[in-house]
Design an enzyme around this catalytic site. Structure first.
Site, PDB file in Angstrom:
ATOM      1  N   ARG A 202      -7.246  11.834   2.019  1.00 47.16           N
ATOM      2  CA  ARG A 202      -7.793  12.481   0.817  1.00 47.16           C
ATOM      3  C   ARG A 202      -7.323  13.930   0.729  1.00 47.16           C
ATOM      4  O   ARG A 202      -6.965  14.407  -0.343  1.00 47.16           O
ATOM      5  CB  ARG A 202      -9.311  12.393   0.779  1.00 47.16           C
ATOM      6  CG  ARG A 202      -9.818  10.974   0.532  1.00 47.16           C
ATOM      7  CD  ARG A 202     -11.330  10.883   0.556  1.00 47.16           C
ATOM      8  NE  ARG A 202     -11.809  11.352   1.847  1.00 47.16           N
ATOM      9  CZ  ARG A 202     -12.938  12.025   2.039  1.00 47.16           C
ATOM     10  NH1 ARG A 202     -13.725  12.324   1.029  1.00 47.16           N
ATOM     11  NH2 ARG A 202     -13.292  12.411   3.248  1.00 47.16           N
TER      12      ARG A 202
ATOM     13  N   ASN B  60     -13.333   8.050  -0.861  1.00 48.81           N
ATOM     14  CA  ASN B  60     -13.373   6.847  -0.031  1.00 48.81           C
ATOM     15  C   ASN B  60     -14.181   5.766  -0.726  1.00 48.81           C
ATOM     16  O   ASN B  60     -15.202   6.047  -1.363  1.00 48.81           O
ATOM     17  CB  ASN B  60     -14.008   7.144   1.331  1.00 48.81           C
ATOM     18  CG  ASN B  60     -13.079   7.895   2.259  1.00 48.81           C
ATOM     19  OD1 ASN B  60     -11.868   7.853   2.123  1.00 48.81           O
ATOM     20  ND2 ASN B  60     -13.643   8.596   3.220  1.00 48.81           N
TER      21      ASN B  60
END
Length: 94
Positions: free
Chosen positions: A23, A41
């Site tokens: 990320r 996520n």
């Protein structure tokens, strides 16, 4: 830039992409490309990437997500293109 020149990319990245800095890496690449959105996520070891900005920049981000330069291991990236929704001012990790 008019809305006609902007687009929204939603990409679902499958593979070993959680707990490996994916990320953060995605956010860094998106900011370099001048995009706004998020990387979050999801269950089943997936990351959802939402990016808005110029179509060319979104296509570059998608190519990076599919490249071998990502942290972890990307097995598959599903994509969806749509009109921008706006209201985004940064690219964040969620």
């Amino acid at each position: 830039m008019t809305d006609a020149q902007r687009t929204r990319l939603t990409a679902w990245v499958h593979g070993h992409v959680q707990g490996v800095g994916f990320r953060w890496w995605t956010r860094s690449r998106a900011l370099e490309l001048g995009l706004v959105g998020s990387a979050a996520n999801l269950p089943a070891s997936r990351v959802e990437v939402v990016a808005e900005g110029p179509r060319e920049a979104c296509e570059q981000l998608l190519a990076l997500l599919r490249s071998e330069r990502t942290p972890g291991r990307v097995d598959h990236v599903a994509e969806q293109w749509s009109d921008p929704r706006g209201g985004l001012t940064d690219f964040v990790e969620r």
